[in-house]
Design a protein around this motif. Structure first.
Motif, PDB file in Angstrom:
ATOM      1  N   ILE A  16       0.524  -1.312   0.087  1.00 53.78           N
ATOM      2  CA  ILE A  16      -0.021  -0.086   0.045  1.00 53.78           C
ATOM      3  C   ILE A  16       0.763   1.399   0.151  1.00 53.78           C
ATOM      4  N   GLU A  40      -3.303   7.201   5.597  1.00 50.74           N
ATOM      5  CA  GLU A  40      -4.388   8.080   5.403  1.00 50.74           C
ATOM      6  C   GLU A  40      -5.697   7.185   5.153  1.00 50.74           C
ATOM      7  N   SER A  41      -6.747   7.724   5.257  1.00 45.14           N
ATOM      8  CA  SER A  41      -8.239   6.942   4.963  1.00 45.14           C
ATOM      9  C   SER A  41      -8.261   6.179   3.943  1.00 45.14           C
ATOM     10  N   VAL A  42      -7.469   6.573   2.657  1.00 43.83           N
ATOM     11  CA  VAL A  42      -7.569   5.833   1.380  1.00 43.83           C
ATOM     12  C   VAL A  42      -6.809   4.668   1.502  1.00 43.83           C
ATOM     13  N   GLU A  43      -5.752   4.794   2.206  1.00 50.17           N
ATOM     14  CA  GLU A  43      -4.784   3.677   2.662  1.00 50.17           C
ATOM     15  C   GLU A  43      -5.547   2.626   3.632  1.00 50.17           C
ATOM     16  N   VAL A  45      -8.826   1.916   3.336  1.00 48.01           N
ATOM     17  CA  VAL A  45      -9.641   1.404   2.600  1.00 48.01           C
ATOM     18  C   VAL A  45      -8.951   0.387   1.857  1.00 48.01           C
ATOM     19  N   ALA A  46      -7.402   0.512   1.255  1.00 48.30           N
ATOM     20  CA  ALA A  46      -6.891  -0.386   0.413  1.00 48.30           C
ATOM     21  C   ALA A  46      -6.462  -1.563   1.434  1.00 48.30           C
ATOM     22  N   GLU A  49      -9.430  -4.111   1.680  1.00 50.33           N
ATOM     23  CA  GLU A  49      -9.788  -4.453   0.621  1.00 50.33           C
ATOM     24  C   GLU A  49      -8.599  -5.696   0.609  1.00 50.33           C
TER      25      GLU A  49
END
Length: 138
Positions: A16, A40-43, A45-46, A49
């Motif tokens: 990531i 960060e928030s997008v990380e 989420v990754a 997943e």
């Protein structure tokens, strides 16, 4: 079990955020996602997943985070996630063992490692070549 899960999470974090960042920071059970790794928030989420692909729907990172208040999320360590995954996978294995007929030792599909992209990619040309070969008329 925890060292294996820690190694898997570390591998996911490398995927990531990149290994050049994590080489400077050893990931331990005490490593925090916010202060030490600056995720960060997008990380997140990754990571959620990747965890879902590896462990199945039982390991729901977003659900786990939803149970925490903002301070607890900001202070969360890798060890807390490792412990959570360990509890979930142990419970899943226990349920599978209890449900399996006597003498059956097969782990549930979510406990098995999915094939890596490299092994899938290396198998694809072999399948393509086999499929492309003309059938011999015997």
């Amino acid at each position: 079990m925890a060292p294996d899960i820690l190694a898997e999470i570390t591998s996911m974090l490398v995927e990531i955020v990149g290994d050049e960042y994590l080489l400077a920071e050893e990931v331990t059970m005490e490593t925090t996602f916010n202060q030490d790794l600056a995720l960060e928030s997008v990380e997140f989420v990754a990571l959620a997943e990747l965890l879902h692909h590896r462990y199945g729907s039982d390991v729901d990172l977003m659900g786990f985070l939803a149970e925490k208040d903002m301070d607890a999320i900001l202070a969360m360590s890798v060890g807390e996630l490792v412990t959570h995954i360990g509890r979930i996978t142990h419970a899943s294995l226990s349920r599978a063992a209890a449900a399996a007929p006597a003498g059956s030792a097969r782990p549930p599909a979510s406990a098995a490692s999915p094939p890596s992209a490299a092994s899938a990619a290396s198998a694809a040309p072999a399948l393509s070549a086999a499929q492309a070969a003309p059938a011999s008329a015997g």
